[in-house]
Design a protein around this motif. Structure first.
Motif, PDB file in Angstrom:
ATOM      1  N   CYS A 229       0.857  -1.196   0.000  1.00 47.22           N
ATOM      2  CA  CYS A 229       0.000   0.000   0.000  1.00 47.22           C
ATOM      3  C   CYS A 229       0.887   1.238   0.000  1.00 47.22           C
ATOM      4  N   MET A 230       0.977   1.905  -1.140  1.00 42.90           N
ATOM      5  CA  MET A 230       1.804   3.101  -1.278  1.00 42.90           C
ATOM      6  C   MET A 230       0.944   4.243  -1.787  1.00 42.90           C
ATOM      7  N   PRO A 231       0.379   5.060  -0.901  1.00 42.13           N
ATOM      8  CA  PRO A 231      -0.504   6.147  -1.335  1.00 42.13           C
ATOM      9  C   PRO A 231       0.279   7.276  -2.002  1.00 42.13           C
ATOM     10  N   CYS A 232       0.080   7.440  -3.287  1.00 40.41           N
ATOM     11  CA  CYS A 232       0.765   8.496  -4.032  1.00 40.41           C
ATOM     12  C   CYS A 232       0.012   8.718  -5.345  1.00 40.41           C
ATOM     13  N   THR A 233      -0.314   9.971  -5.642  1.00 39.65           N
ATOM     14  CA  THR A 233      -1.024  10.284  -6.889  1.00 39.65           C
ATOM     15  C   THR A 233      -0.073  10.702  -8.012  1.00 39.65           C
ATOM     16  N   LEU A 234       1.214  10.855  -7.714  1.00 37.44           N
ATOM     17  CA  LEU A 234       2.164  11.182  -8.773  1.00 37.44           C
ATOM     18  C   LEU A 234       2.335   9.964  -9.681  1.00 37.44           C
ATOM     19  N   PRO A 235       2.327  10.152 -10.995  1.00 37.18           N
ATOM     20  CA  PRO A 235       2.377   9.016 -11.918  1.00 37.18           C
ATOM     21  C   PRO A 235       3.612   8.150 -11.739  1.00 37.18           C
ATOM     22  N   ARG A 236       3.406   6.842 -11.653  1.00 38.97           N
ATOM     23  CA  ARG A 236       4.450   5.807 -11.695  1.00 38.97           C
ATOM     24  C   ARG A 236       5.408   5.815 -10.502  1.00 38.97           C
ATOM     25  N   VAL A 237       5.133   6.622  -9.491  1.00 43.52           N
ATOM     26  CA  VAL A 237       6.024   6.653  -8.327  1.00 43.52           C
ATOM     27  C   VAL A 237       5.913   5.365  -7.525  1.00 43.52           C
ATOM     28  N   ALA A 238       4.691   4.944  -7.244  1.00 49.42           N
ATOM     29  CA  ALA A 238       4.506   3.708  -6.470  1.00 49.42           C
ATOM     30  C   ALA A 238       5.123   2.519  -7.206  1.00 49.42           C
ATOM     31  N   GLN A 239       4.943   2.468  -8.520  1.00 46.13           N
ATOM     32  CA  GLN A 239       5.525   1.379  -9.314  1.00 46.13           C
ATOM     33  C   GLN A 239       7.049   1.409  -9.244  1.00 46.13           C
ATOM     34  N   ALA A 240       7.629   2.613  -9.287  1.00 49.23           N
ATOM     35  CA  ALA A 240       9.087   2.729  -9.235  1.00 49.23           C
ATOM     36  C   ALA A 240       9.633   2.268  -7.887  1.00 49.23           C
ATOM     37  N   ILE A 241       8.941   2.604  -6.815  1.00 47.20           N
ATOM     38  CA  ILE A 241       9.388   2.181  -5.485  1.00 47.20           C
ATOM     39  C   ILE A 241       9.276   0.668  -5.349  1.00 47.20           C
TER      40      ILE A 241
END
Length: 483
Positions: A229-241
């Protein structure tokens, strides 16, 4: 061992169409087109972070006991009061009693996870149960990206000793004065910085070390994470992490931005509740947050989880309960984002007599009525004389909570003359199935959609706001049951 004993969630039923916002403001800010799809959850005029926290907590408590809680924490950055404990209002509405500690947690987008870690530490040190609620109803300027990305919602957890439905494996925090946005004292809205800076120097450098630390402390490998669960609305940030950490691609949880929006400090817990509703026993759930640093918590679902999944509305049930709102002008009006002529009837002085509020707090905030010990008659409000004409006993009534009762409409009015921020004002007489009746305001109803005999439930809402003094008055209203 400390675990999650229960969970609950709440999203308002209204969903603002982002397309409607872009159509209204795209002439001014063409960049809004990038966020013009899907929808976001918006609270009604009589909802705020306190009322949503109460609803999420009621879902979490269900029909369980209301006594014995050691503490209640409320996490939010949009509290209606700056110098009145908002958690105390929630505790009173939930009838948790006075023998508990309460605390507001705020001033950061990781307030929800910070409050969760504090609650877990409190249970480990002093025992439980402890109730944690996180809720957000943030305001944003018209024609801004935040107006499209923000969402309103809440989540609640009961933490206690024992494994519960998900046991805590480890937690870790990092405090970093990295400013991605801020809200200065007395300011109406947040001020945000440049997205690439936030992504590259914020999320991608601050969050991974926190995640690595919690995995190390728990002795868990990245491949063993089933839900991230990585709450972030910036594009592709959660995927990168997730890729940087080596988590399975399937572990990345949907951030719900196109269904509910970013619910701020509540969002890590909203995503956690959503994950708990879909996880299987033995699966590991990793929750992260970002805001002036980062928090990370690792949970493991237990064999008790499936029974809880079918017993809670949670976020899944809230997502199914929706009504599209395409009237952007109404959204602006009820959130006081545009100046309107509201008419003479809106100009009545709305000062609250604080002495009266305190003396009647059980009736007004906890919806406590009476039950006659002699004949069993239920009534609201509680009085010195039983309303049963065949009884009329004096001083025979004991406290009777009405907040969890269901009932049906006996009569109603849709009043366009009485002032309401969202006219017409609906109100009427509700007969409770358990006994007793009361004249009450209705909420979450549609024009032409109210009928005699309609099943209703009680909900905690804003009664009115005193604009001259900034005081919010709360009471209970009737809403359609099961809607």
């Amino acid at each position: 061992m400390v675990g999650i004993a229960s969970f609950g969630g709440y999203l308002p039923r209204l969903r603002l169409s982002r397309k409607a916002v872009v159509e209204a403001n795209g002439w001014f800010n063409a960049g809004l087109q990038a966020h013009g799809k899907a929808e976001r959850a918006i609270g009604a005029w009589d909802e705020d972070s306190v009322t949503m926290a109460v609803e999420a907590a009621r879902d979490c408590l269900a029909d369980g006991p209301r006594s014995g809680f050691k503490a209640l924490y409320l996490a939010t950055t949009s509290a209606p009061f700056e110098d009145r404990q908002n958690a105390g209002i929630v505790a009173q509405a939930l009838r948790l009693g006075e023998d508990l500690s309460s605390m507001d947690v705020g001033a950061s987008q990781r307030a929800g996870t910070t409050g969760l870690i504090a609650a877990l530490d409190a249970v480990a040190a002093r025992g439980g149960p402890v109730l944690l609620a996180a809720a957000e109803k943030r305001r944003a300027p018209a024609a801004s990206a935040a107006e499209l990305l923000y969402g309103d919602g809440a989540a609640a957890l009961i933490l206690d000793r024992g494994d519960g439905v998900a046991k805590v494996a480890a937690s870790h925090s990092a405090s970093v004065d990295f400013i991605d946005h801020y809200k200065g004292k007395g300011r109406e809205f947040d001020y945000a910085w440049e997205e690439r800076w936030i992504r590259d120097e914020g999320y991608l450098k601050i969050v991974p070390p926190t995640l690595a630390a919690v995995l190390r402390d728990a002795g868990v490998k990245p491949a063993e994470i089933a839900h991230f669960c990585m709450p972030c609305t910036l594009p592709r940030v959660a995927q990168a992490i997730a890729k940087q950490m080596g988590f399975p691609e399937s572990s990345l949880r949907p951030n719900l931005d196109g269904l509910a929006g970013d619910t701020g400090a509540a969002h890590p817990l909203v995503m956690l509740v959503h994950a708990l509703q879909e996880a299987k026993p033995g699966e590991r759930i990793l929750v992260a947050s970002f805001g002036n640093g980062s928090d990370a918590l690792l949970f493991e679902a237990t064999a008790a989880l499936p029974a809880m999944q079918t017993a809670r509305r949670g976020i899944l049930g809230s997502l199914r309960r929706r009504k599209e709102e395409t009237n952007y002008a109404r959204y602006l009006a009820v959130n006081d984002l545009v100046k309107m002529e509201r008419g003479l009837r809106s100009e009545v002085d709305k000062q609250t007599a604080l002495t009266t509020l305190y003396r009647n707090k059980d009736m007004l905030l906890s919806l406590i009525g009476g039950r006659c010990e002699r004949c069993g008659t239920l009534q609201f409000p509680k009085t010195n004389i039983c309303v049963n004409p065949n009884c009329r006993a004096h001083h025979s009534q004991v406290d009777q909570p009405f907040s969890e009762f269901t009932g049906r409409i006996m009569s109603y009015t849709a009043d366009s003359l009485t002032y309401s921020p969202s006219p017409p004002a609906h109100y009427g007489m509700v007969q409770f199935a358990e006994g007793g009746r009361m004249m009450v305001d209705f909420t979450d109803v549609d024009v032409g959609g109210v009928e005699v005999g309609m099943p209703m439930r009680m909900v905690f809402r804003v009664k009115e706001v005193d604009p001259a003094r900034g005081f919010t008055k709360y009471f209970w209203k009737a809403a359609p049951a099961g809607a």
